[in-house]
Write an enzyme that holds these catalytic residues in place. Structure first.
Site, short mmCIF file in Angstrom:
data_model
loop_
_atom_site.label_atom_id
_atom_site.label_comp_id
_atom_site.label_asym_id
_atom_site.label_seq_id
_atom_site.Cartn_x
_atom_site.Cartn_y
_atom_site.Cartn_z
CG HIS A 54 -2.24 1.10 1.36
ND1 HIS A 54 -2.90 1.71 0.06
CD2 HIS A 54 -1.95 1.90 2.60
CE1 HIS A 54 -3.34 3.52 0.65
NE2 HIS A 54 -2.58 2.65 1.75
CD GLU A 168 -4.50 2.91 8.22
OE1 GLU A 168 -3.75 3.44 7.94
OE2 GLU A 168 -5.57 2.25 7.10
#
Length: 205
Positions: A54, A168
């Site tokens: 990512h 997250e």
């Protein structure tokens, strides 16, 4: 305790990201014994684990990431209302003898039904200090460990350099500050930059 965000068509996503959608490919009826659907979504919808891919063009996909960081003792630390960056002063009250995983609660009530562009994020210096203390995974109840408008992603770059893992969009509304066992395993997506997780906390002992 289930600390996973609900995932459905109304789940908030980063602006420009792919929202959750679902279509029925088959439904129970004469001649069809099952319901079968197809889903489309960003792997960052809901509670999720970022892969190094990512934030690192050469980083591994989530399916190649070892699972050990995503299961084991953790500490939930309250920094409710802290922001825009979580500094060491916000978490120092609970930073003694840290386990290898730290989850920070910043919301009184996590906005599971709307996008929050003013989300709280980790200061990169806080992530560095946690890594120095042996923390291998950090988590947060917002959509990112960096500010929503950040292009440099300094906290993501710290976890890249220090080899940390990240969770997250956790929902920590009902979780008292303290120590738990975390279980939040990503799916074995062999080419993906993240994966949804079903994150839970269990009492220790």
């Amino acid at each position: 305790m289930d600390i996973s965000a609900p995932v459905h068509a109304g789940s908030p996503v980063f602006p420009g990201d792919t929202a959750y959608s679902q279509q029925w490919c088959a439904t129970i009826a004469p001649g069809c014994p099952v319901n079968v659907s197809a889903i489309t979504l960003s792997p960052h919808v809901g509670s999720h684990a970022d892969a190094p891919l990512h934030y690192d063009a050469e980083g591994p996909a989530i399916g190649a990431v070892a699972l050990d960081a995503f299961i084991g003792p953790c500490r939930v630390i309250h920094a409710i209302g802290a922001g825009p960056l979580i500094t060491w002063e916000h978490i120092a009250h609970a930073a003694q003898n840290l386990p290898p995983r730290v989850l920070v609660r910043t919301y009184e009530r996590m906005p599971v039904d709307r996008w929050d562009g003013a989300l709280a994020a980790y200061a990169p210096e806080t992530v560095e200090r946690l890594a120095d203390l042996g923390v291998v995974l950090i988590g947060i109840d917002t959509a990112s460990i960096d500010p929503a408008e950040s292009k440099a992603l300094p906290s993501h770059q710290v976890i890249r350099r220090r080899g940390l893992r990240v969770l997250e969009n956790l929902v920590l509304d009902a979780v008292p500050e303290g120590d738990y066992e975390l279980i939040a395993l990503p799916l074995k997506f062999t080419t993906a930059d993240a994966s949804p997780v079903r994150a839970v906390l269990r009492a220790l002992g």
